[in-house]
Design a protein around this motif. Structure first.
Motif, PDB file in Angstrom:
ATOM      1  N   VAL A 191       2.092  -4.895   3.026  1.00 45.93           N
ATOM      2  CA  VAL A 191       1.170  -5.318   3.952  1.00 45.93           C
ATOM      3  C   VAL A 191       1.210  -6.740   4.199  1.00 45.93           C
ATOM      4  O   VAL A 191       1.079  -7.082   5.398  1.00 45.93           O
ATOM      5  CB  VAL A 191      -0.332  -4.732   3.292  1.00 45.93           C
ATOM      6  CG1 VAL A 191      -1.612  -5.457   4.071  1.00 45.93           C
ATOM      7  CG2 VAL A 191      -0.227  -3.430   2.950  1.00 45.93           C
ATOM      8  N   MET A 242      -9.645  -7.421   5.471  1.00 43.10           N
ATOM      9  CA  MET A 242      -9.279  -6.320   6.275  1.00 43.10           C
ATOM     10  C   MET A 242     -10.325  -6.132   7.388  1.00 43.10           C
ATOM     11  O   MET A 242     -11.257  -5.565   6.825  1.00 43.10           O
ATOM     12  CB  MET A 242      -8.945  -5.002   5.654  1.00 43.10           C
ATOM     13  CG  MET A 242      -7.792  -5.294   4.451  1.00 43.10           C
ATOM     14  SD  MET A 242      -7.169  -3.743   3.725  1.00 43.10           S
ATOM     15  CE  MET A 242      -8.573  -3.101   2.805  1.00 43.10           C
ATOM     16  N   ARG A 302       1.030  -1.162  -0.098  1.00 43.37           N
ATOM     17  CA  ARG A 302       0.017  -0.082   0.155  1.00 43.37           C
ATOM     18  C   ARG A 302       0.932   1.206  -0.010  1.00 43.37           C
ATOM     19  O   ARG A 302       2.093   1.161   0.475  1.00 43.37           O
ATOM     20  CB  ARG A 302      -0.893   0.014   1.081  1.00 43.37           C
ATOM     21  CG  ARG A 302      -0.411   0.261   2.484  1.00 43.37           C
ATOM     22  CD  ARG A 302      -1.451   0.192   3.693  1.00 43.37           C
ATOM     23  NE  ARG A 302      -0.708   0.789   5.032  1.00 43.37           N
ATOM     24  CZ  ARG A 302      -1.517   0.534   6.139  1.00 43.37           C
ATOM     25  NH1 ARG A 302      -2.659  -0.004   6.278  1.00 43.37           N
ATOM     26  NH2 ARG A 302      -0.593   0.987   7.282  1.00 43.37           N
ATOM     27  N   THR A 335       0.310   4.998   1.282  1.00 44.89           N
ATOM     28  CA  THR A 335      -0.417   6.162   1.954  1.00 44.89           C
ATOM     29  C   THR A 335       0.000   7.649   1.356  1.00 44.89           C
ATOM     30  O   THR A 335       1.274   7.673   1.054  1.00 44.89           O
ATOM     31  CB  THR A 335      -0.318   5.873   3.487  1.00 44.89           C
ATOM     32  OG1 THR A 335       1.217   6.020   3.756  1.00 44.89           O
ATOM     33  CG2 THR A 335      -0.848   4.638   3.974  1.00 44.89           C
ATOM     34  N   TYR A 360      -3.940   0.354  -2.427  1.00 42.32           N
ATOM     35  CA  TYR A 360      -3.538  -0.803  -2.279  1.00 42.32           C
ATOM     36  C   TYR A 360      -3.317  -1.494  -3.731  1.00 42.32           C
ATOM     37  O   TYR A 360      -3.989  -1.388  -4.412  1.00 42.32           O
ATOM     38  CB  TYR A 360      -4.584  -1.787  -1.445  1.00 42.32           C
ATOM     39  CG  TYR A 360      -4.690  -1.255   0.058  1.00 42.32           C
ATOM     40  CD1 TYR A 360      -5.059  -0.233   0.243  1.00 42.32           C
ATOM     41  CD2 TYR A 360      -4.026  -2.178   0.896  1.00 42.32           C
ATOM     42  CE1 TYR A 360      -5.228   0.182   1.785  1.00 42.32           C
ATOM     43  CE2 TYR A 360      -4.128  -1.882   2.349  1.00 42.32           C
ATOM     44  CZ  TYR A 360      -4.721  -0.849   2.676  1.00 42.32           C
ATOM     45  OH  TYR A 360      -4.533  -0.353   4.111  1.00 42.32           O
ATOM     46  N   GLU A 407      -5.694   5.212   9.420  1.00 45.34           N
ATOM     47  CA  GLU A 407      -4.413   5.306   8.887  1.00 45.34           C
ATOM     48  C   GLU A 407      -4.166   4.228   7.902  1.00 45.34           C
ATOM     49  O   GLU A 407      -3.056   3.930   7.457  1.00 45.34           O
ATOM     50  CB  GLU A 407      -3.240   5.193  10.223  1.00 45.34           C
ATOM     51  CG  GLU A 407      -3.645   3.983  11.130  1.00 45.34           C
ATOM     52  CD  GLU A 407      -4.311   4.518  12.424  1.00 45.34           C
ATOM     53  OE1 GLU A 407      -5.140   5.432  12.218  1.00 45.34           O
ATOM     54  OE2 GLU A 407      -4.003   4.001  13.378  1.00 45.34           O
ATOM     55  N   ASP A 408      -5.209   3.292   7.648  1.00 46.24           N
ATOM     56  CA  ASP A 408      -5.224   2.309   6.763  1.00 46.24           C
ATOM     57  C   ASP A 408      -5.500   2.822   5.364  1.00 46.24           C
ATOM     58  O   ASP A 408      -5.403   2.273   4.558  1.00 46.24           O
ATOM     59  CB  ASP A 408      -6.050   1.186   7.014  1.00 46.24           C
ATOM     60  CG  ASP A 408      -5.728   0.508   8.423  1.00 46.24           C
ATOM     61  OD1 ASP A 408      -6.437   0.167   8.966  1.00 46.24           O
ATOM     62  OD2 ASP A 408      -4.444  -0.002   8.391  1.00 46.24           O
ATOM     63  N   PHE A 420      -5.621  -8.153   9.606  1.00 49.46           N
ATOM     64  CA  PHE A 420      -5.832  -8.386   8.130  1.00 49.46           C
ATOM     65  C   PHE A 420      -5.436  -9.971   7.961  1.00 49.46           C
ATOM     66  O   PHE A 420      -4.578 -10.467   8.608  1.00 49.46           O
ATOM     67  CB  PHE A 420      -4.629  -7.644   7.203  1.00 49.46           C
ATOM     68  CG  PHE A 420      -4.920  -6.156   7.183  1.00 49.46           C
ATOM     69  CD1 PHE A 420      -5.958  -5.487   8.053  1.00 49.46           C
ATOM     70  CD2 PHE A 420      -4.330  -5.136   6.592  1.00 49.46           C
ATOM     71  CE1 PHE A 420      -6.305  -4.070   8.258  1.00 49.46           C
ATOM     72  CE2 PHE A 420      -4.251  -3.991   6.586  1.00 49.46           C
ATOM     73  CZ  PHE A 420      -5.370  -3.415   7.210  1.00 49.46           C
ATOM     74  N   LEU A 436     -10.656  -1.748  10.683  1.00 53.23           N
ATOM     75  CA  LEU A 436      -9.968  -0.678   9.920  1.00 53.23           C
ATOM     76  C   LEU A 436      -9.714   0.558  10.596  1.00 53.23           C
ATOM     77  O   LEU A 436     -10.867   1.036  11.406  1.00 53.23           O
ATOM     78  CB  LEU A 436     -10.532  -0.446   8.355  1.00 53.23           C
ATOM     79  CG  LEU A 436     -10.474  -1.549   7.602  1.00 53.23           C
ATOM     80  CD1 LEU A 436     -11.153  -1.674   6.472  1.00 53.23           C
ATOM     81  CD2 LEU A 436      -8.846  -1.687   6.990  1.00 53.23           C
ATOM     82  N   ALA A 464      -0.532  -5.203  10.186  1.00 60.82           N
ATOM     83  CA  ALA A 464      -1.467  -5.898   9.712  1.00 60.82           C
ATOM     84  C   ALA A 464      -1.941  -7.149  10.542  1.00 60.82           C
ATOM     85  O   ALA A 464      -2.965  -7.828  10.398  1.00 60.82           O
ATOM     86  CB  ALA A 464      -1.360  -6.087   8.411  1.00 60.82           C
TER      87      ALA A 464
END
Length: 118
Positions: free
Chosen positions: A48, A82, A38, A40, A93, A88-89, A67, A85, A63
């Motif tokens: 991840v 996931m 991912r 951000t 992806y 910040e996720d 996850f 959540l 994770a």
């Protein structure tokens, strides 16, 4: 041209769940590893989770416990469930495929947006 197709992204409230899917071409038979990365905002791409043929999995610390990565070998697909959540996720992806004999991911999907916001 190998195309990986991701789906399942979207917007969800904190504490919610999403399931990402990634389909690799059926003709791709020598897959060693499938994984999710991912990106951000303002950060580099980070791992991840990944899963080897044989189902050995690796997770980033953030994770673990939230996850779950899995593969469907018959369909050449990889999934990322996931749960719980957090804001910040929020990220784009990417699904990746590493072939046997390779030391890196050979193919990437186009990326799919996941937004966690109230």
């Amino acid at each position: 041209q190998v195309q990986l197709v991701e789906s399942g992204g979207g917007s969800v409230q904190p504490g919610g769940s999403l399931r990402l899917s990634c389909a690799a071409p059926a003709s791709l038979s020598n897959i060693y590893r499938m994984g999710w990365y991912r990106r951000t905002p303002g950060k580099y791409r980070e791992m991840v989770a990944s899963i080897l043929t044989g189902d050995k999995t690796t997770y980033a610390e953030f994770a673990k416990g939230r996850f779950t990565i899995s593969r469907d070998y018959a369909k050449n697909m990889v999934y990322l469930q996931m749960n719980t959540l957090k804001s910040e996720d929020t990220a784009i992806y990417y699904c990746g495929v590493e072939l046997e004999g390779s030391a890196f991911y050979n193919y990437w999907g186009q990326g799919i947006q996941v937004t966690v916001s109230s």
